[in-house]
Design a protein around this motif. Structure first.
Motif, PDB file in Angstrom:
ATOM      1  N   LYS B 169      50.739  52.160  16.345  1.00 38.46           N
ATOM      2  CA  LYS B 169      49.971  51.099  17.008  1.00 38.46           C
ATOM      3  C   LYS B 169      50.744  49.788  17.050  1.00 38.46           C
ATOM      4  O   LYS B 169      50.649  49.022  17.978  1.00 38.46           O
ATOM      5  N   SER B 170      51.535  49.533  15.989  1.00 42.91           N
ATOM      6  CA  SER B 170      52.227  48.241  15.915  1.00 42.91           C
ATOM      7  C   SER B 170      53.474  48.195  16.802  1.00 42.91           C
ATOM      8  O   SER B 170      54.066  47.141  16.984  1.00 42.91           O
ATOM      9  N   ARG B 171      53.909  49.356  17.310  1.00 45.06           N
ATOM     10  CA  ARG B 171      55.104  49.350  18.169  1.00 45.06           C
ATOM     11  C   ARG B 171      54.976  50.443  19.245  1.00 45.06           C
ATOM     12  O   ARG B 171      55.741  51.409  19.272  1.00 45.06           O
ATOM     13  N   PRO B 172      53.982  50.252  20.130  1.00 42.06           N
ATOM     14  CA  PRO B 172      53.718  51.276  21.144  1.00 42.06           C
ATOM     15  C   PRO B 172      54.831  51.400  22.184  1.00 42.06           C
ATOM     16  O   PRO B 172      54.932  52.420  22.855  1.00 42.06           O
ATOM     17  N   ASP B 173      55.687  50.382  22.294  1.00 44.06           N
ATOM     18  CA  ASP B 173      56.658  50.357  23.398  1.00 44.06           C
ATOM     19  C   ASP B 173      58.061  50.799  23.027  1.00 44.06           C
ATOM     20  O   ASP B 173      58.920  50.927  23.887  1.00 44.06           O
ATOM     21  N   TYR B 174      58.317  51.022  21.736  1.00 44.18           N
ATOM     22  CA  TYR B 174      59.673  51.404  21.338  1.00 44.18           C
ATOM     23  C   TYR B 174      60.121  52.672  22.055  1.00 44.18           C
ATOM     24  O   TYR B 174      61.273  52.812  22.452  1.00 44.18           O
ATOM     25  N   ILE B 175      59.186  53.606  22.205  1.00 46.19           N
ATOM     26  CA  ILE B 175      59.555  54.881  22.824  1.00 46.19           C
ATOM     27  C   ILE B 175      59.980  54.661  24.276  1.00 46.19           C
ATOM     28  O   ILE B 175      60.882  55.350  24.773  1.00 46.19           O
ATOM     29  N   ASN B 176      59.374  53.665  24.941  1.00 42.21           N
ATOM     30  CA  ASN B 176      59.785  53.357  26.316  1.00 42.21           C
ATOM     31  C   ASN B 176      61.173  52.728  26.347  1.00 42.21           C
ATOM     32  O   ASN B 176      61.969  52.977  27.259  1.00 42.21           O
ATOM     33  N   GLU B 177      61.466  51.934  25.337  1.00 42.74           N
ATOM     34  CA  GLU B 177      62.805  51.343  25.235  1.00 42.74           C
ATOM     35  C   GLU B 177      63.855  52.425  25.021  1.00 42.74           C
ATOM     36  O   GLU B 177      64.935  52.396  25.607  1.00 42.74           O
TER      37      GLU B 177
END
Lengths: 246, 246
Positions: B169-177
């Motif tokens: 929840k605290s880093r939902p966008d890392y996977i997109n990066e």
């Protein structure tokens, strides 16, 4: 149609083989594998049809296994460690998928085993623990240039690095080349562990460092684990901290 | 002085726990672990003293375990998968080594378990098979810049890449990066497998590709395996060829 299953038997001792792997072997009519691995599980094979072959005969061996299943016999192919890591899982699955759907043996899947790198790490202490790269130095199926490139990039990324097939008679110097590549980006005092025959009777374990580890005895079946910039050795144990404040 | 042992219980099912791991737990007086893992092995713990704690309490939990052993009780710390891969092996060993030699509990070692990446791979087919890199996207103990750097280097090296802790929840966008970094060096059609709860009741497995996999459901406990340039999908199975001519 018979079923074909690929089973990782773990590093060698029966104590490291999972119940799922044991059951898959017990249930099979035919067991196929490299002679050395067949020897490791001999007590389990008394009533089985066994097909054992030598090294470098992987394709023939796996073809025989898939044919055995296609001919109606439940068959397992055994690999030491985990069959999905430089093992027979991929080759067998590729061969199965080549069969036309109506003649294809049932795919029983891969039964995961304790991988050699995990077994070696447990002997050394806790050297993996963080991001790591697994690289085979065998150039039989992979160009040496690509292997060197991977070593260099893993070195630059400060990955813990685990080397499979670190040395053989036909390429005694690759390990020295690897050392040279890594010394360009990592301290000579970086701990290096060498484990041969983890969890077998003749288990051997040495802890050295990046500047000196090539002086140690390293064989085809050794696993070499090279620490990252945080790895240290204390009282003979190799530890890569995960980063907890302790 | 008691003994302290760190035990990898494998991905979750009893069928995937080695006899050595089972024996270590059976022999212990005290079993310490994250509540979720304690739950997984509850039937084995009836007569034991059990210390279970929540997430993020790793240091407290491991300190309690080492103290328990120092106070004379044979103690095991359980980790899911292999305790030496982002598990508790390192932390416990670090704490043990901090004790002065005359007060130090006996180090019972690490019992290797089936690692989550091997369990996930066995569900997908044979996606590892060749050189691979294991990277955690958790930035709790590792700077995000270093994680990104490792992803980039592993991408450039054409490693198969296995991601642990791919999303929270605290880093939902890392996977997109990560996706963006890898699309710069790898084809959008590169197969990507996502396995959640491998070998547990709620096991879920999806095969997608590098351009689209972030549309799938990915959780903190998913393992994401990104193929190399040779990986292909056939009949739903993800295969990375080792290079054999078949």
């Amino acid at each position: 149609m018979g079923k074909i299953t690929v089973v990782g038997i773990g590093p060698g001792s029966a104590e490291d083989m999972t119940p799922k792997a044991k059951k898959a072997i017990d249930d099979a009519q035919v067991v196929v594998g490299y002679n050395t691995y067949i020897e490791l599980i001999k007590p389990m094979l008394a009533t089985k049809e066994v097909i054992g072959t030598g090294m470098m005969q992987e394709v023939d061996r796996c073809k025989m296994a898939v044919e055995s299943a296609a001919n109606g016999k439940d068959t397992v192919v055994v690999s030491s460690g985990d069959a999905g890591v430089y093992g027979m899982a991929g080759l067998v699955l590729e061969l199965v998928l080549q069969y036309p759907a109506d003649k294809r043996p049932e795919w029983g899947g891969t039964v995961a085993g304790i991988s050699a790198v995990n077994a070696a790490a447990s002997v050394l202490g806790a050297p993996l623990m963080h991001d790591f790269a697994v690289i085979s130095l065998s150039d039989w199926l992979t160009p040496w240039e690509l292997i060197q490139k991977r070593v260099k990039l893993a070195g630059e990324g400060d990955f813990v690095i685990a080397l499979y097939n670190p040395k053989s008679k036909s390429r005694p110097d690759y390990i020295n080349e690897v050392q040279k590549i890594l010394l360009a980006c990592r301290d000579g005092k970086t701990p290096v562990g060498i484990v041969t025959g983890a969890s077998r009777e003749q288990e051997n374990c040495v802890v050295s460092d990046l500047a000196h580890f090539t002086d140690e005895e390293i064989g085809m079946f050794s696993i070499v684990i090279i620490g990252n910039s945080q790895t240290y050795v204390q009282d003979g144990y190799m530890v890569t901290p995960r980063g907890y404040k302790v």
